[in-house]
Structures are given as C-alpha cells and as structure tokens.
Design an enzyme around this catalytic site. Structure first.
Site, short mmCIF file in Angstrom:
data_model
loop_
_atom_site.label_atom_id
_atom_site.label_comp_id
_atom_site.label_asym_id
_atom_site.label_seq_id
_atom_site.Cartn_x
_atom_site.Cartn_y
_atom_site.Cartn_z
N ARG A 49 0.84 -1.21 0.00
CA ARG A 49 0.00 0.00 0.00
C ARG A 49 0.87 1.26 0.00
O ARG A 49 0.94 2.00 -0.96
CB ARG A 49 -0.94 -0.02 1.23
CG ARG A 49 -2.11 0.95 1.12
CD ARG A 49 -1.84 2.36 1.57
NE ARG A 49 -1.25 2.43 2.90
CZ ARG A 49 -0.73 3.54 3.41
NH1 ARG A 49 -0.71 4.66 2.71
NH2 ARG A 49 -0.18 3.53 4.61
N HIS A 78 5.15 3.24 13.97
CA HIS A 78 5.17 3.36 12.51
C HIS A 78 6.30 4.33 12.20
O HIS A 78 6.17 5.53 12.42
CB HIS A 78 3.82 3.90 12.02
CG HIS A 78 3.74 4.12 10.54
ND1 HIS A 78 3.11 3.23 9.69
CD2 HIS A 78 4.24 5.09 9.75
CE1 HIS A 78 3.20 3.67 8.45
NE2 HIS A 78 3.89 4.81 8.45
N HIS A 94 9.69 5.90 9.91
CA HIS A 94 10.33 6.14 8.61
C HIS A 94 11.83 6.31 8.84
O HIS A 94 12.25 6.81 9.88
CB HIS A 94 9.73 7.37 7.94
CG HIS A 94 8.36 7.12 7.42
ND1 HIS A 94 8.06 7.12 6.08
CD2 HIS A 94 7.21 6.80 8.05
CE1 HIS A 94 6.77 6.83 5.92
NE2 HIS A 94 6.23 6.64 7.10
N CYS A 116 5.77 9.36 2.72
CA CYS A 116 4.54 10.14 2.65
C CYS A 116 4.72 11.24 1.60
O CYS A 116 5.59 12.09 1.72
CB CYS A 116 4.24 10.76 4.00
SG CYS A 116 2.90 11.94 3.94
#
Lengths: 317, 317
Positions: free
Chosen positions: A16, A217, A219, A250
């Site tokens: 996704r 979550h 990055h 993002c």
C-alpha cells in the site's frame, strides 16, 4: 538488553504505502504476486491497498479488483486503508478485505489541514464518529495512530503533552464505551525521532496506559530507523509497521527527495530481531525473495540492505 | 540512556575507503576539495589516502601528490593507510602525512590469507615488528584493529575468545614495552554485528582492559549500522570510524553487491548523537555540504539519508 521482547510482530505496509507514493501505476498481477510472496514469508498482516479517491491516487484505483483477485493464505490478514466514509464503504463492500478498526490522530494544525483538510479538534470529533461506527458494526477498535508524534515538517516540534493528551482522551472514550484501549501507535511520519526521545515518549504513554500495547510506525528519513527500533525494543515494544525493501514514504511530508523518506525496511528489522534471538515468525529467506521481487517490479535499486548482501545463514554453515 | 558518552569522536574514512573501492580513479582536485570540506566541518581526523601498491590499487597511486597538495587546517589530522613497510616508508616520506601508529589483527585464516597473504599467527608476529618499529621511530601506538571481529564471510562465526585473545596478548606486549595500551577497535568488516553481540563483545574487551578506549569500525552491510552504533554508545563507546555519505566497503569481503557494504554514514551518525545531546564538535550543515560534494564527485546517489532529507534545524525554527 534485558527488557527485549521475546516475540515481535511486523505489519507489512509496502504494497500500500510503497506503491501509493510511486508516480507510476504498477500492474495488478505484479502487486498480487508481491502480496502473496509477503504472506508466504509468514507476515501475519499485509496492508494491500487503500480505498481513497481514484482521482487523487490513481495508483490505488483498482483496490476492489485487487482484493477480488487475492488468493488468501490462512494465518495472514489482508488489510486496507481508508480515510473517509466512502472509502470505508468501498472497502466493506470487498468481501476479502480484513477490516481492522483504526483511527488516526493529528497533533499539528498544518499537517492536519494539508493531509486531512480539517483542524486537529475537528479530526478528533471525526475519530469519535469512527469509533462509534466501528462499535455499531461490531468491528473491534484495534489501532489508534498519532501521526507526526515526534515532530512535524510543517508544524515544527511536537510536545510530548500533545501525544499524552490523545492518550488520556482516548482512554476516557474507551472507558465510557466499555471497549478495550486499542494498540497505540506513535507514527514518526517525517523522521524526527531519535532513540532517546523514542524511549522517553514510549515511557510517557506507558505511564498513562500501562496495559496498552504500543506500536510504532517509523520512517528511515534521516538514517535513524534501525536505532529507533532498537530503542523501542529495549522498552519492550513488540509491534512495528514496516515496508519490504524499505519502500514507502509520505508524498505530503514536504521532503525535497522522496527517496529518503521510506519506511523502516521489514527484512532488515526482522534480521535484527532474529539475530538478537527475538522471534518474528518470519522466514527471512522467503522475505528476501519478496524484497527482490519488489525491486524487480519497481525497476530500480531499493533501499533495503539485507536484500543486497544476504543473510548470515549460509555464511555460518 | 544513562551511560551515553557526553562527547563522541568520528574519524572520517571516506576519502580513503570510499574512493579506494571505486573502479574509477577520481580527479585529485575533487578529492582534495572533499577532504577540505570534511576538515572544515570540524572532523578531527580524516584518512586521506592509502600507500599501497599502485598496481593493485591504481585509485590511490597519487597518494604522495595528494598529500603534497593538501592545504591543512589546524586541529585536523590528515592520516593515511599502509599495509607493509614499503607503503609506510612512502607515507613517511610525505611531510604532510600525520603518522598514527596502528596495527591490524586478523582472527580468521581465510581472510588473513586473502587480504594479507599470511597466516593469523604470522600476521601477529608482523604486528609485533610494527610496534617495535613505531617505538624505534618515536611514533606512539595509537590504534589496534581487530578485523572481522564479529564474524567473517570467509571464515564464518568468530568466537569472542578470538578477540579477547588479541586483547590479552597485546596487553602483555604493551606492558613489556612500557607503552600505553592503544585504542582498541572492533571492526565489523563484513556486517555481522548486531546490537546484542555488540554490547557483549564490548563488555568482554572492557573487562580485560577497563581503562582502554574502545573504538568501532562498522559497516552498514545489513542495515544494522545505526542500531549497532546506538548499542555501542549505550556502553559508553565514544570513538567511531565512519564515511561521509556512507561511502566505502571492502572489495575483498565477497559480497555480491558492493553497494550494500558501505561504512556507517558519518553525517547520519553525527545527527543521531547531536539529537541525543551528545557533542561531536561537528558543524552538521557543513558536513552535509561535504556529503553532497561527495555525491557530485562520485556521480550517483549515495547511501546517506540526512544528505537527502536535511537536518531538523530549519524545521524547528
């Protein structure tokens, strides 16, 4: 290293988050093959697609067809993302979507406006509506995310109280409704976290809801992804979102260079855990096959390290 | 995070290790500009070139000229690498080389043979000769390296006793000669280390030589570089070799893909330290200018993260 968890769970986001940020739309068959390779490696949860506006995100326009064609393996949940009611209804209409009740909180006004087109307070009201919608539909509330929980490129530093305010508010809401407090995710959407702040924010959340499961979550925007995972493991955190081959990022985070903003890399982090004796339930060699497949599909070298160097298994033998 | 050091020192390896592994030889003026940019950022030690066989490593054939043309900044040491007596003599002949007495130990036979063309025992004898040569010349013995200290692609797992044997032997040698025990470097030449093993091996060395400074030479081969640095910082380690933009890698390590085998990235690790309140004495924005210069010189995207995403300084303002 005494407080390391015995077992860690990785939720795969690559199909996704990774493909959503690419300019190109990749063939459905390729994405299906990748999802299957990921599930075959033992990943228990794979986020496969998002049900968002096909005009805004054409890469995900075929989400219903993707789910319809999925050959599901037992033991893996095939989840999806939605951001509004119409997306949720489209996801609900797909029989094969494993619906997980989730809500998303913002802590800075500019990112809430840019990503969500409403204020932080208005978004919180909307999340309350989501909770009640899930309750009405009998869908357990599983995950609550705080995005930019460590800092925001648009809104600057985020005080820890902005995060703990959400925890307190949500704890009251859950208590009122007699539902369990969900897994509480701190999302380092824009790569502001460092190991010290990681431990301090996890500690602050845990103090308020000692029984709650904490998820991350992360990055790898500034190269601290692995160190941040280690710091979290040392606090006993056992739940991470990650992306095969370090895919992702993002598109609205405002980085100059998208290549830097990928998620933490699933196979590199699984490798770290397994090397430290932490069980992940994942077959690393099969996961590497999936990451190499991702690289072939995307058609350029990806950020993962282990996929280019290999595990130590053969070298130890 | 209580035992984090207050101050950490990074020794830059990019101009030597980074350019040595490239197939192409880069213009001297470019490499001089990079070395100067690195020194300008506040790095206290920059390894500029190696004095090795020009036939084996043509990329470094111009080492004498490079040193002759260096414009040295006060406060920075400009060091070089040598592997044998003739290389050392060539380095000694260059007035501008800052000679640092160093020795290198091997712990697996196949890597010693391949990299050094002699047995582990024979190499140890040679290091003894180096120590006596340095003493005779009045050059302090500063650094002792153990390569493949965590494991070896050619020789397999390395028991911790292989490392502690070197420590014991060297402690005796130094005591006999009434010289201080040097900084003792564990080199993870081939990316075998994980945070748990990092802490356990550092602990084992420290137990034998509690007063000795411990250094680390790490590669980010399998994506654990940053986590390994964090684990070492938590043990109080304050000395790291690193490469600007994550350049580097050992051409003889036997990886399929050289791109995976770079050193830990100087600016990403400096950023981690500074974000956690650890002083490095380095101007990060200037260091990023150096890393972007390295990328322009090499002419392909390099592995560093911060160089593509930027620091948080402007975003905090």
């Amino acid at each position: 290293m005494n407080s390391l968890p015995r077992r860690v769970e990785f939720h795969e986001e690559g199909p996704r988050e990774g493909f959503q940020m690419e300019k190109k739309t990749y063939p459905l068959a390729d994405r299906l093959a990748l999802i299957d390779a990921l599930a075959e490696s033992g990943l228990k949860q794979v986020q496969c697609a998002s049900f968002v506006s096909p005009r805004a995100v054409p890469q995900m326009a075929d989400a219903p067809e993707l789910f319809a064609r999925l050959r599901k393996r037992p033991g893996t949940r095939y989840t999806a993302l939605w951001l509004n009611e119409s997306g949720f209804e489209r996801a609900r209409a797909c029989e094969q979507v494993d619906l997980d009740g989730k809500i998303v909180f913002y802590v800075t006004e500019p990112f809430s406006q840019r990503n969500n087109n409403c204020s932080v307070a208005e978004n919180r009201k909307r999340q309350l509506a989501w909770i009640d919608r899930y309750i009405a539909l009998g869908i357990p509330l599983e995950q609550a995310y705080v995005v930019t929980a460590f800092g925001c490129n648009l809104g600057g530093p985020v005080p820890v109280t902005a995060v703990t305010d959400v925890v307190r508010w949500l704890a009251d809401v859950c208590a009122d409704r007699h539902i369990p407090f969900p897994a509480f995710y701190l999302a380092d959407t824009m790569g502001w976290a460092n190991p010290k702040e990681m431990q301090s924010r996890i500690g602050a959340v845990r103090q308020l809801v000692p029984e709650a499961r904490i998820g991350l979550h992360l990055h790898d925007t500034r190269g601290l992804g692995g160190a941040n995972v280690l710091a979290a493991l040392q606090m006993g955190v056992d739940l991470f979102d990650s992306s095969v081959a370090g895919l992702g990022g993002c598109p609205f985070a405002g980085h100059k260079d998208g290549s830097a903003s990928g998620n933490i890399c699933t196979e590199d982090m699984v490798f770290m855990c397994e090397e430290m004796g932490i069980n992940t339930g994942i077959d690393l060699e099969k996961l590497l096959e999936a990451s190499r497949l991702a690289e072939r599909i995307i058609g350029r070298p990806l950020n993962g390290h282990l996929m280019h160097s290999g595990t130590l298994a053969a070298l130890r033998a």
